[in-house]
Design a protein around this motif. Structure first.
Motif, PDB file in Angstrom:
ATOM      1  N   GLU A   1      -9.694   1.250   1.607  1.00  0.00           N
ATOM      2  CA  GLU A   1     -10.657   2.355   1.498  1.00  0.00           C
ATOM      3  C   GLU A   1     -12.066   1.943   1.902  1.00  0.00           C
ATOM      4  OE1 GLU A   1     -10.238   0.363  -2.550  1.00  0.00           O
ATOM      5  OE2 GLU A   1      -8.870   1.095  -0.969  1.00  0.00           O
ATOM      6  N   ARG A   2     -12.315   0.659   2.028  1.00  0.00           N
ATOM      7  CA  ARG A   2     -13.642   0.185   2.436  1.00  0.00           C
ATOM      8  C   ARG A   2     -13.810   0.156   3.954  1.00  0.00           C
ATOM      9  NH1 ARG A   2     -14.515  -5.013  -1.601  1.00  0.00           N
ATOM     10  NH2 ARG A   2     -14.303  -3.866  -3.564  1.00  0.00           N
ATOM     11  N   LEU A   3     -12.746   0.395   4.674  1.00  0.00           N
ATOM     12  CA  LEU A   3     -12.823   0.328   6.140  1.00  0.00           C
ATOM     13  C   LEU A   3     -13.335   1.634   6.723  1.00  0.00           C
ATOM     14  CD1 LEU A   3      -9.450  -1.432   7.038  1.00  0.00           C
ATOM     15  CD2 LEU A   3     -11.731  -2.448   7.010  1.00  0.00           C
ATOM     16  N   GLY A   4     -14.317   1.500   7.622  1.00  0.00           N
ATOM     17  CA  GLY A   4     -14.785   2.643   8.392  1.00  0.00           C
ATOM     18  C   GLY A   4     -14.395   2.479   9.840  1.00  0.00           C
ATOM     19  N   PRO A   5     -14.482   3.534  10.634  1.00  0.00           N
ATOM     20  CA  PRO A   5     -14.047   3.455  12.039  1.00  0.00           C
ATOM     21  C   PRO A   5     -14.861   2.471  12.869  1.00  0.00           C
ATOM     22  CG  PRO A   5     -15.215   5.511  11.594  1.00  0.00           C
ATOM     23  CD  PRO A   5     -14.975   4.869  10.270  1.00  0.00           C
ATOM     24  N   GLU A   6     -16.022   2.065  12.377  1.00  0.00           N
ATOM     25  CA  GLU A   6     -16.857   1.123  13.126  1.00  0.00           C
ATOM     26  C   GLU A   6     -16.463  -0.336  12.865  1.00  0.00           C
ATOM     27  OE1 GLU A   6     -18.352   1.378   9.045  1.00  0.00           O
ATOM     28  OE2 GLU A   6     -17.738   2.886  10.524  1.00  0.00           O
ATOM     29  N   THR A   7     -15.523  -0.564  11.931  1.00  0.00           N
ATOM     30  CA  THR A   7     -15.119  -1.922  11.552  1.00  0.00           C
ATOM     31  C   THR A   7     -13.940  -2.381  12.394  1.00  0.00           C
ATOM     32  OG1 THR A   7     -15.701  -1.345   9.271  1.00  0.00           O
ATOM     33  CG2 THR A   7     -14.489  -3.396   9.605  1.00  0.00           C
ATOM     34  N   PHE A   8     -14.019  -3.598  12.922  1.00  0.00           N
ATOM     35  CA  PHE A   8     -12.832  -4.129  13.592  1.00  0.00           C
ATOM     36  C   PHE A   8     -11.994  -4.902  12.575  1.00  0.00           C
ATOM     37  CE2 PHE A   8     -15.648  -7.876  14.488  1.00  0.00           C
ATOM     38  CZ  PHE A   8     -14.823  -8.909  14.058  1.00  0.00           C
ATOM     39  N   VAL A   9     -10.688  -4.919  12.803  1.00  0.00           N
ATOM     40  CA  VAL A   9      -9.754  -5.557  11.870  1.00  0.00           C
ATOM     41  C   VAL A   9      -8.784  -6.440  12.651  1.00  0.00           C
ATOM     42  CG1 VAL A   9      -7.950  -5.187  10.140  1.00  0.00           C
ATOM     43  CG2 VAL A   9      -9.924  -3.642  10.238  1.00  0.00           C
ATOM     44  N   VAL A  10      -8.648  -7.678  12.196  1.00  0.00           N
ATOM     45  CA  VAL A  10      -7.740  -8.646  12.826  1.00  0.00           C
ATOM     46  C   VAL A  10      -6.769  -9.161  11.772  1.00  0.00           C
ATOM     47  CG1 VAL A  10      -7.562 -10.895  13.967  1.00  0.00           C
ATOM     48  CG2 VAL A  10      -9.475  -9.358  14.518  1.00  0.00           C
ATOM     49  N   ASP A  11      -5.502  -9.249  12.131  1.00  0.00           N
ATOM     50  CA  ASP A  11      -4.497  -9.887  11.276  1.00  0.00           C
ATOM     51  C   ASP A  11      -3.766 -10.895  12.142  1.00  0.00           C
ATOM     52  OD1 ASP A  11      -2.415 -10.600   9.549  1.00  0.00           O
ATOM     53  OD2 ASP A  11      -2.305  -8.590   8.683  1.00  0.00           O
ATOM     54  N   VAL A  12      -3.796 -12.170  11.769  1.00  0.00           N
ATOM     55  CA  VAL A  12      -3.213 -13.207  12.622  1.00  0.00           C
ATOM     56  C   VAL A  12      -1.697 -13.320  12.451  1.00  0.00           C
ATOM     57  CG1 VAL A  12      -5.365 -14.515  12.624  1.00  0.00           C
ATOM     58  CG2 VAL A  12      -3.569 -15.112  10.995  1.00  0.00           C
ATOM     59  N   ASN A  13      -1.119 -12.582  11.504  1.00  0.00           N
ATOM     60  CA  ASN A  13       0.325 -12.624  11.272  1.00  0.00           C
ATOM     61  C   ASN A  13       1.067 -11.716  12.258  1.00  0.00           C
ATOM     62  OD1 ASN A  13       0.273 -14.282   8.782  1.00  0.00           O
ATOM     63  ND2 ASN A  13      -0.833 -12.536   7.958  1.00  0.00           N
ATOM     64  N   TYR A  14       2.313 -12.080  12.565  1.00  0.00           N
ATOM     65  CA  TYR A  14       3.118 -11.175  13.385  1.00  0.00           C
ATOM     66  C   TYR A  14       4.502 -10.915  12.790  1.00  0.00           C
ATOM     67  CZ  TYR A  14       5.431 -15.280  15.562  1.00  0.00           C
ATOM     68  OH  TYR A  14       6.124 -16.438  15.807  1.00  0.00           O
ATOM     69  N   PHE A  15       4.659 -11.218  11.513  1.00  0.00           N
ATOM     70  CA  PHE A  15       5.861 -10.813  10.765  1.00  0.00           C
ATOM     71  C   PHE A  15       5.421  -9.839   9.671  1.00  0.00           C
ATOM     72  CE2 PHE A  15       7.082 -15.284  11.882  1.00  0.00           C
ATOM     73  CZ  PHE A  15       8.127 -14.970  12.735  1.00  0.00           C
ATOM     74  N   PRO A  16       5.446  -8.540   9.818  1.00  0.00           N
ATOM     75  CA  PRO A  16       5.967  -7.791  10.961  1.00  0.00           C
ATOM     76  C   PRO A  16       4.961  -7.764  12.120  1.00  0.00           C
ATOM     77  CG  PRO A  16       5.071  -6.265   9.368  1.00  0.00           C
ATOM     78  CD  PRO A  16       4.960  -7.640   8.750  1.00  0.00           C
ATOM     79  N   LEU A  17       5.414  -7.249  13.247  1.00  0.00           N
ATOM     80  CA  LEU A  17       4.574  -7.226  14.438  1.00  0.00           C
ATOM     81  C   LEU A  17       3.306  -6.416  14.198  1.00  0.00           C
ATOM     82  CD1 LEU A  17       4.698  -8.451  17.221  1.00  0.00           C
ATOM     83  CD2 LEU A  17       5.801  -6.374  18.053  1.00  0.00           C
ATOM     84  N   GLU A  18       3.435  -5.317  13.446  1.00  0.00           N
ATOM     85  CA  GLU A  18       2.263  -4.541  13.037  1.00  0.00           C
ATOM     86  C   GLU A  18       2.221  -4.514  11.520  1.00  0.00           C
ATOM     87  OE1 GLU A  18       0.520  -0.835  15.048  1.00  0.00           O
ATOM     88  OE2 GLU A  18       1.647   0.007  13.364  1.00  0.00           O
ATOM     89  N   SER A  19       1.274  -5.232  10.937  1.00  0.00           N
ATOM     90  CA  SER A  19       1.191  -5.320   9.484  1.00  0.00           C
ATOM     91  C   SER A  19       0.668  -4.015   8.885  1.00  0.00           C
ATOM     92  CB  SER A  19       0.251  -6.470   9.085  1.00  0.00           C
ATOM     93  OG  SER A  19      -1.083  -6.163   9.462  1.00  0.00           O
ATOM     94  N   GLN A  20       0.809  -3.897   7.577  1.00  0.00           N
ATOM     95  CA  GLN A  20       0.285  -2.719   6.894  1.00  0.00           C
ATOM     96  C   GLN A  20      -1.219  -2.616   7.088  1.00  0.00           C
ATOM     97  OE1 GLN A  20       1.148  -2.547   2.686  1.00  0.00           O
ATOM     98  NE2 GLN A  20      -0.067  -0.696   2.362  1.00  0.00           N
TER      99      GLN A  20
END
Length: 287
Positions: free
Chosen positions: A219-238
């Protein structure tokens, strides 16, 4: 002499033997990437998984010696051995010295040489994906083996202030200390994830198939924030899925995974790998 020449000299010129040492790695996509890239260069490549969740440091040393005796050209290292492997190497490449962790080991002329291709792999993917994104204040969650490389990559990509949070506060402190010793004064440890940030980077196992959940309050994320997840299990994380739904620019773990594999292949063989071809091999395994 490059690693390709080394394995030819051992009398196994028709087969390039490689491996991955780690825990919980049965679903790794690295064998497919490395074997298909080897084939594209005319090399019969065999890439084996050494899934050793209960290995001790002594076991790790014995495994490395066994690989040498069997004529391996090298191997990759993943969780939880990226730091433990340091005690079993003769030499570190500059990339490994900077990060303080190793994910690629070349076996060459009786010596074990450690590299860190996570750093360059992350930097390549981030620079390509996040062109033009604001990066004044960025929060990184996780300060483990992958976190060391990710933090260095973020600073290399122009992050002005990097804040590192880890549930193990001492681990976060040590990461910051290591970066400061390298003359990087733009990073500090924080005890919580609260605050306003241009970007959120997940370098923890939270959100993987084995540890589902969110490392950061969505809920703290706004559209101006970029988000990176280095995991790929699953390919697209929650985290990535929900960030996309909020309009955030996102980067999943595929880019870093392929980028580090491209660099590792070159370490093993002395040959230039094709990133697009290795990405195609990665994606061919599906979601």
């Amino acid at each position: 002499m490059n690693a390709f020449a080394s394995f030819r000299a051992l009398g196994t010129e028709e087969t390039l033997q490689l491996g991955l040492v780690g825990a919980g790695i049965a679903a790794s996509r690295t064998p497919a990437m490395q074997e298909r890239e080897g084939a594209a260069h005319g090399l019969r490549t065999v890439y084996r998984l050494f899934d050793t969740p209960l290995a001790t440091p002594d076991d790790l040393g014995a495994l490395v010696r066994a690989m040498e005796l069997c004529g391996y050209a090298g191997f990759n290292v993943t969780y939880p051995f990226k730091i433990a492997i340091l005690d079993h190497l003769h030499e570190l490449d500059e990339s490994a010295r900077i990060v303080g962790a190793v994910n690629t080991v070349v076996l060459r002329d009786g010596r074990r040489i450690g590299f860190n291709t996570d750093l360059g792999g992350f930097t390549d993917a981030f620079a390509e994906t996040m062109t033009g994104a604001a990066r004044r204040r960025v929060l990184q969650i996780g300060a483990g083996g992958a976190g060391l490389a990710v933090a260095g990559g973020l600073l290399d990509c122009g992050v002005e202030e990097l804040f590192v949070h880890d549930l193990d506060h001492e681990r976060a402190r040590l990461l910051v200390q290591r970066l400061e010793e390298q003359g990087r004064g733009r990073v500090r440890a924080v005890s919580s994830v609260e605050g306003a940030y241009d970007g959120i980077v997940n370098a923890t196992p939270i959100g993987t198939d084995k540890r589902p959940g969110l490392p950061y309050p969505i809920e703290r994320l706004g559209p101006e924030t970029f988000v990176v997840d280095v995991n790929y299990f699953p390919l697209e994380s929650q985290l990535i899925r929900e960030a996309k739904a909020r309009g955030c620019r996102t980067m999943g773990g595929a880019g870093m995974a392929v980028g580090q594999a491209v660099r590792a292949f070159s370490c093993f063989t002395g040959l230039r790998a094709d990133r697009e071809r290795m990405m195609a091999a990665f994606l061919a395994l599906g979601a």
